[in-house]
Design an enzyme around this catalytic site. Structure first.
Site, short mmCIF file in Angstrom:
data_model
loop_
_atom_site.label_atom_id
_atom_site.label_comp_id
_atom_site.label_asym_id
_atom_site.label_seq_id
_atom_site.Cartn_x
_atom_site.Cartn_y
_atom_site.Cartn_z
N GLY A 9 0.10 -1.16 -0.44
CA GLY A 9 0.28 0.20 -0.14
C GLY A 9 1.18 1.40 -0.09
O GLY A 9 0.62 2.46 0.98
N ALA A 10 1.90 1.80 -0.94
CA ALA A 10 3.04 2.22 -1.01
C ALA A 10 1.90 3.44 -1.73
O ALA A 10 3.52 4.15 -2.40
CB ALA A 10 3.94 1.74 -1.24
N ARG A 12 0.28 5.25 -1.72
CA ARG A 12 -1.04 6.58 -1.00
C ARG A 12 -0.11 7.10 0.55
O ARG A 12 0.12 6.08 0.73
CB ARG A 12 -1.90 6.88 -1.80
CG ARG A 12 -2.41 6.74 -2.82
CD ARG A 12 -3.74 7.22 -3.01
NE ARG A 12 -5.03 5.36 -2.39
CZ ARG A 12 -5.72 5.32 -2.10
NH1 ARG A 12 -5.73 6.70 -0.80
NH2 ARG A 12 -6.30 3.96 -1.66
N TYR A 152 -13.37 -2.84 10.94
CA TYR A 152 -12.16 -2.22 10.88
C TYR A 152 -11.22 -2.23 11.99
O TYR A 152 -9.84 -3.20 12.16
CB TYR A 152 -11.67 -0.79 10.94
CG TYR A 152 -11.03 0.16 10.55
CD1 TYR A 152 -9.77 -0.18 9.88
CD2 TYR A 152 -10.03 0.92 11.37
CE1 TYR A 152 -8.81 0.53 9.20
CE2 TYR A 152 -8.85 1.73 11.57
CZ TYR A 152 -7.94 1.22 10.07
OH TYR A 152 -7.09 1.59 10.41
N ILE A 185 -4.28 10.38 11.31
CA ILE A 185 -3.03 10.91 10.72
C ILE A 185 -3.60 11.12 9.85
O ILE A 185 -4.33 11.04 8.97
CB ILE A 185 -2.13 9.41 10.54
CG1 ILE A 185 -1.67 8.92 11.43
CG2 ILE A 185 -0.67 9.99 8.94
CD1 ILE A 185 -0.61 9.19 12.39
#
Ligand code: NAP
Length: 243
Positions: A9-10, A12, A152, A185
């Site tokens: 998942g790099a 974004r 989640y 974040i």
């Protein structure tokens, strides 16, 4: 020492910043993406201009076959994998009563199964090498639970359980496994929140600010260099989870 590192998942957000930081440190980074090909290519171009070693690899980490092929590709090309950062993840904010089986499958298969599957595939090589580091990105919600993000939260608690189990099972093979549990974040994942909602969250956080992806990347850099921390869930949240 220069390491071979897979970051899932790099394309974004947090994963992109991790990939950038580690490539700038001189490591060889395999930056995984799934849907955001344009963003992944931009990241690759930017880093290659700076003569950094990065390649991008498309794989849906919720699919065993795609995890297997990605790990085989990296192992064949580089002979080893030193570090795996399980960062890819997705969320959906909804009431418990609105959750469908499809929602459950999508979130659990990406966040939890994807983290498990990538760790399982990579561990084979790390066990042979008697060395390696796995860092899983979980969440504050896996630690304290989130209203309207039940699936989640379950997926992220599961990741922390996986981290502790793997740390015990793989420790004797010289492999360290840790989780980083971010708070709030500043990424696209939170883009649905209004300015007022973000302000209200800021006010709840003891450090009175929201986190940036670089706050996570800095800890990743340290965890890779470290030699004695394993099985831990490191909370990076400005004090938001202090009870
Ligand atoms: P983001 O901006 O939404 O980025 C998510 C990344 O995950 C994207 O690069 C996306 O790639 C990738 N991804 C999603 N599904 C995938 C799949 N099936 N296969 C491969 N890649 C996949 O999210 P973020 O805020 O950077 O979050 C990164 C991680 O931190 C997640 O695990 C998230 O749960 C965790 N986290 C975030 C926060 C926060 O406040 N932002 C807080 C706690 C934990 P494509 O777009 O290419 O598909």
């Amino acid at each position: 020492m220069k390491k071979i590192i897979i970051v899932t998942g790099a394309s974004r957000g947090i994963g992109k910043e991790i990939a950038k930081t580690l490539a700038e440190e001189g490591h060889t980074v395999i930056a995984n993406y799934n849907k955001s090909e344009k963003e992944a290519k931009q990241l690759q171009e930017q880093l290659q201009k700076e003569n950094k070693e990065i390649e991008i690899y498309k794989a849906d980490i919720s699919q065993e076959k795609e995890c297997k092929e990605m790990v085989e590709y990296v192992t064949k090309k580089y002979k080893k994998i030193d570090v795996l950062i399980n960062n890819a993840g997705k969320d959906k904010i909804q009431l418990l009563t609105e959750v469908t089986k499809k929602d459950w499958d999508e979130i659990i298969n990406t966040n939890l199964y994807g983290t498990f599957c990538m760790s399982q595939k990579v561990a084979k090589n790390m066990i042979q090498n008697k060395a390696g580091t796995i860092i899983n990105i979980s969440s504050i919600w896996g630690q304290i639970g989130a209203s309207m993000e039940v699936v989640y939260s379950i997926s992220k608690s599961g990741i922390d359980g996986l981290t502790k189990s793997l740390a015990k099972e793989l420790g004797p093979s010289g492999i360290r496994v840790n989780s980083i549990a971010p708070g709030f974040i500043n990424t696209e994942m939170n883009s649905a929140l209004s300015k007022q909602e973000v302000q209200a969250i800021k006010e709840e956080i003891p450090l009175q600010k929201i986190g940036e992806s670089k706050d996570i990347a800095k800890c990743i850099k340290w965890l890779i260099e470290d030699e004695y921390v394993t099985g831990q869930v490191i909370a990076i949240n400005g004090g938001w989870s202090i009870t």
